[in-house]
Structure formats: structure tokens, C-alpha cells
Scaffold this motif. Structure first.
Motif, short mmCIF file in Angstrom:
data_model
loop_
_atom_site.label_atom_id
_atom_site.label_comp_id
_atom_site.label_asym_id
_atom_site.label_seq_id
_atom_site.Cartn_x
_atom_site.Cartn_y
_atom_site.Cartn_z
N TRP A 158 1.55 3.11 -2.31
CA TRP A 158 1.00 4.08 -3.25
C TRP A 158 -0.16 4.88 -2.67
N LEU A 159 -0.74 4.40 -1.58
CA LEU A 159 -2.00 4.97 -1.10
C LEU A 159 -1.87 6.42 -0.59
N LEU A 210 0.82 -1.22 0.00
CA LEU A 210 0.00 0.00 0.00
C LEU A 210 0.85 1.26 0.00
#
Length: 331
Positions: A254-255, A252
Motif C-alpha cells: 500500500w505504501l 507494504l
């Protein structure tokens, strides 16, 4: 609304979207540039490699937005650039300095490389501060009085912090190991100043602009519009929570970057609602500033060719260079 009347609105929307894409895309690489002074020499190479394939393409959106302003809204172009001549010149100096330093740092001797790194940092900071000042002056309709420069100065400080947070989130997504850990720490540091700046600016904007105050603080519009700041607040709180969890080191990563893009998009929607139907708030409407319909139809042909090409190149470059950044290498 007939086609001739709708054309200026289409160009205004396209110009706004171009500037939004520029702020998001070039914002993160300006943020990376402003973080350079906090990194080691080896980390600087990785940071530069993470933005190397994209930064030229990112600035294309600025050229597109300003180009549309020039050809589709010539009256507004003259007014806006006349009011913002100095900060525009400083921004261009900063962007030029960044470009020169970016290329020269890889060819310079070790004794000179740090100088080019400092100039890369200086150019990034100068461009970000200039853009913040321009945004502040534009939102306030270039008003005169002591409060207007103060408002612009506040945004000139807040926007670079937003860029720094975007840059740190980009590095979290694109790097691994110790640099990723440092990027998480940088993002934590930048989060509070960015959020504080956004809150102060959100409260100050209705103060400096009666038009914005009249658009937001009336019922029932106020109830519906509250969704924008509430969603932005939820996204920012989610970013803060992710920065204090281990998931950003894994799948995650990129979140946080995506959530920050959501915050920028929501801010853009709020700004668009605030100034419509003006190109320059309280001075020129979209239709007053627009070129003649016949000219706009010709311009539309060029836009239909150039915009898909820019989008295609941008998507292609991000797809090819997806994933984690490798070691910086030059043939």
C-alpha cells in the motif's frame, strides 16, 4: 474576518478539496483504464474488478466540486466553463464512454468484449488528457499567446502519466501474483515520465504566470515554500526505491499508493498558495466571484447535509471492499 467574509473562503476550500479528492480517487481508476491495453484478457477482468466498487463514487467528487463552483461562484463558473467548453465536453464524452464500456464489456460476446475494452481505454485516455489541458489553462489564467497553449499541452501529457503511475500503484496494492508483478513494471515505466513532467511544469509555471512567480520567488517566503517541492521529491524517490524492492509484494504493498497521494496533496497545497485569493487567477478574487452572503448561507445548509453523506458512503465502500481483489463475478 467576519462570518460573511469568511464564507466564500470556506466554499473555495471545499471546492478545492473536492477536486483534489476527485483527482486522487478517479485518477487511479483512469490510470487503470489506460493500462488496460497492456494486460491479458484475464488480467483485464481483475483490473476492472479492482475499481468496480469505487469508480462511480469517485466521480461524485467531481460533481460536488463543479456544483460548488456553479452555485457559490457563478461569475467564475461562467468564465471558466466558457474558456474550457471544448475540453470539458471532451472530458464528459470520455467519462461517458468509460461508463458505457464498463457495463457493456461484461455483457458482450467474446468477439465484442475486446472492442469495449478498447473503448474503456480510449475513454480513460480522453478524460485524462482533457483534464490536463483544463488544469494547464486554468493555472495560467487563460492567458493568450503561444506559450500558454504549449504549457497546457505539457500538462495534458504529464497528468495522464501521473494517473498511470497512480493506477499501477493501485494495482500493486489490490492484486497479487503475475498481475502485481506487471503492475510494478508498469509503475517503473511511468515513474520517470511523471517526474520529468512535474519538473518541467514546475519550472514553466512561473514563466507563464507573473503572479505565481511573485508569490514563490521572494524572501523569506521562498525558504519556507521549498519544503513543498523537497517533500514531494523525497516521496517520489521513496516510491522509486520501493518499486525496486520486494517489500511492495508483501505487507507494504500500500505504501507507493499512499506516497503518491502525499505528492498530489503537496501539489494541491502549492497550487492553492499560488492562486489565493483568486478563483480565476488575475481576473476574479474569491469575494468578487462569490454569491451573496444570504445565498451562501442557504447553500451551506445543503453542503452540511450532502458532504457528510458523500464522505460516509465513500468510507463505507472502501472499507467493505478493502483487501485484495477477488475474481470478477456478476450475479
Amino acid at each position: 474576518m467576519d462570518f460573511d467574509t469568511a464564507l466564500p473562503v470556506v466554499f473555495m476550500a471545499l471546492m478545492g478539496i473536492s477536486m483534489l479528492v476527485y483527482v486522487v480517487s478517479d485518477g487511479y481508476d483512469l490510470g487503470v483504464g489506460m493500462l488496460m491495453h497492456r494486460a491479458s484478457d484475464a488480467e483485464k477482468d481483475v483490473m476492472v474488478a479492482s475499481i468496480g466498487p469505487f469508480w462511480d463514487a469517485n466521480e461524485t467528487w467531481l460533481v460536488l466540486g463543479v456544483g460548488i463552483l456553479l452555485v457559490a461562484f457563478p461569475k467564475a463558473h461562467g468564465l471558466v466553463l466558457g474558456e474550457l467548453y471544448l475540453p470539458v465536453a471532451l472530458m464528459l464524452i470520455g467519462l461517458t464512454l468509460r461508463g458505457v464500456a464498463f457495463d457493456f464489456r461484461v455483457k458482450a460476446k467474446d468477439t465484442h468484449k475486446r472492442t469495449w475494452d478498447r473503448l474503456f481505454f480510449a475513454g480513460s485516455t480522453l478524460a485524462a488528457v482533457s483534464q490536463g489541458w483544463m488544469l494547464g489553462r486554468y493555472v495560467s489564467g487563460f492567458g493568450s499567446g503561444w506559450n500558454y497553449p504549449l504549457f497546457a499541452a505539457a500538462i495534458a501529457l504529464a497528468l495522464p502519466m501521473a494517473y498511470v503511475l497512480m493506477g499501477a500503484a493501485w494495482l500493486i496494492m489490490k492484486t497479487e501474483g503475475p498481475l502485481q508483478e506487471r503492475a510494478v513494471a508498469w509503475a517503473r515505466t511511468a515513474w520517470a515520465p511523471m517526474v520529468g513532467g512535474m519538473l518541467l511544469i514546475s519550472m514553466a509555471t512561473p514563466w507563464v504566470s507573473a503572479t505565481v512567480r511573485g508569490r514563490w520567488f521572494v524572501l523569506p517566503e521562498f525558504i519556507a515554500l521549498m519544503a513543498i517541492p523537497l517533500m514531494a521529491g523525497v516521496a517520489l524517490v521513496a516510491v522509486r526505491g520501493l518499486l525496486h524492492s520486494r517489500v511492495v509484494r508483501g505487507p507494504l504493498c500500500w505504501l507507493p499508493f499512499v506516497l503518491l497521494i502525499v505528492v498530489f496533496v503537496l501539489g494541491f497545497l502549492g497550487l492553492a498558495y499560488s492562486i489565493y485569493p483568486y478563483v480565476v487567477i488575475d481576473q476574479l478574487t474569491i469575494w468578487q466571484a462569490a454569491s451573496r452572503p444570504a445565498a451562501l448561507k442557504v447553500i451551506l445548509i445543503g453542503v452540511c447535509i450532502s458532504v457528510p453523506a458523500i464522505i460516509g458512503y465513500t468510507v463505507f465502500s472502501y472499507w467493505v471492499f478493502r483487501g485484495k481483489t477477488n475474481e470478477l463475478k456478476y450475479a
